[in-house]
Design an enzyme around this catalytic site. Sequence first.
Site, mmCIF file in Angstrom:
data_model
loop_
_atom_site.group_PDB
_atom_site.id
_atom_site.type_symbol
_atom_site.label_atom_id
_atom_site.label_comp_id
_atom_site.label_asym_id
_atom_site.label_seq_id
_atom_site.Cartn_x
_atom_site.Cartn_y
_atom_site.Cartn_z
ATOM 1 N N PRO A 131 0.771 -1.211 -0.019
ATOM 2 C CA PRO A 131 0.012 -0.076 -0.203
ATOM 3 C C PRO A 131 0.908 1.226 -0.025
ATOM 4 O O PRO A 131 1.894 1.386 0.821
ATOM 5 C CB PRO A 131 -0.702 -0.214 1.302
ATOM 6 C CG PRO A 131 0.009 -1.045 2.093
ATOM 7 C CD PRO A 131 1.169 -1.482 1.458
ATOM 8 N N GLU A 132 0.426 2.170 -0.918
ATOM 9 C CA GLU A 132 1.205 3.497 -0.811
ATOM 10 C C GLU A 132 -0.204 4.530 -0.536
ATOM 11 O O GLU A 132 -1.029 4.092 -0.269
ATOM 12 C CB GLU A 132 1.624 3.777 -2.346
ATOM 13 C CG GLU A 132 2.450 2.894 -2.739
ATOM 14 C CD GLU A 132 3.245 3.068 -4.041
ATOM 15 O OE1 GLU A 132 3.629 4.209 -4.463
ATOM 16 O OE2 GLU A 132 3.497 2.094 -4.913
#
Length: 274
Positions: A2-3
């Site tokens: 996840p960014e």
Amino acid sequence: MPELPEVETVRRTLTPAIGGTIAAVWDSGMGLHMQRKPPRAALKKLVGATITGIRRIGKYLLVDTDGPSTLLVHLGMTGRLRIQAKGDPRAKHTHVVFALGARELRFSDPRRFGQVDVVTRAKERAHPALAVLGPDALTDGIDVTAFHARARGKKAMLKAFVLDQSVIAGVGNIYASEALWRAKLRPTTRAHRLTLDRASVLAAAIREVFEHALEKGGTSLRDFVDADGAEGENADYLWVYDREGLPCPRCQTPIKRTVLQGRATYFCPTCQTP
DNA sequence: CCGGAGACCTGATAGC
DNA sequence: TGCTATCAGGTCTCCG
């Protein structure tokens, strides 16, 4: 995994947990890599507290309560935060569970690169993970002058520069390639070569890439799902990442893949100027 | 001080 | 089918 756009998507889908009171906390006893020891003692402080809000700083989530404590979560590469019914089977590698009446807030993470901790809200910025973070790319915005100043004298490649969480919080491996493509800059260009104009274009590109990905609910190439278990649609809209050999959406040149600092990097050899 | 390589984990997939 | 090698969205630590 996840960014910023994925973490923000999780944050938004976690809001139904607001108002829930934590009746109990369970943890697997398994250490998470970023923090070595299980946070069991700290997690106990949350029992009896009611969730009042959920914030995000860079790739970190903060679950606030009506007490002085805030739950701090980083999803690492494969971490998931899910809201599920008490009776739903627990995913393999579930490490922390918060009982919220009929529902549970669950953290699972097969690779254990994530982090779960409890901070005192008034002193949260002193937490080592948060202390080093630069401005959040969306919440704070990127100050072009400061961004340009940080690049001064830096021999690091632009890709490493945008991945540096102390420069801007939130950029990860996928969106680094995407933003540099959008800004027409080579990932290998040295950061000190950023002119003020190009810094401005790059800052805007990062914001645009994030806003676009957020509209699609994030990128699910393998593991990412939101708090309801839904995948994001942004993988269908990536311009260069994971698209080696496919035509550049701007100039049709086949996209190239290279490895920079051990990580896959995608770019257009024609329209991203060195 | 800085930048780059390796380490930390498990699981999915490609290739033989 | 089954084995092996490679790769994965992050960050920390060590080394030159």
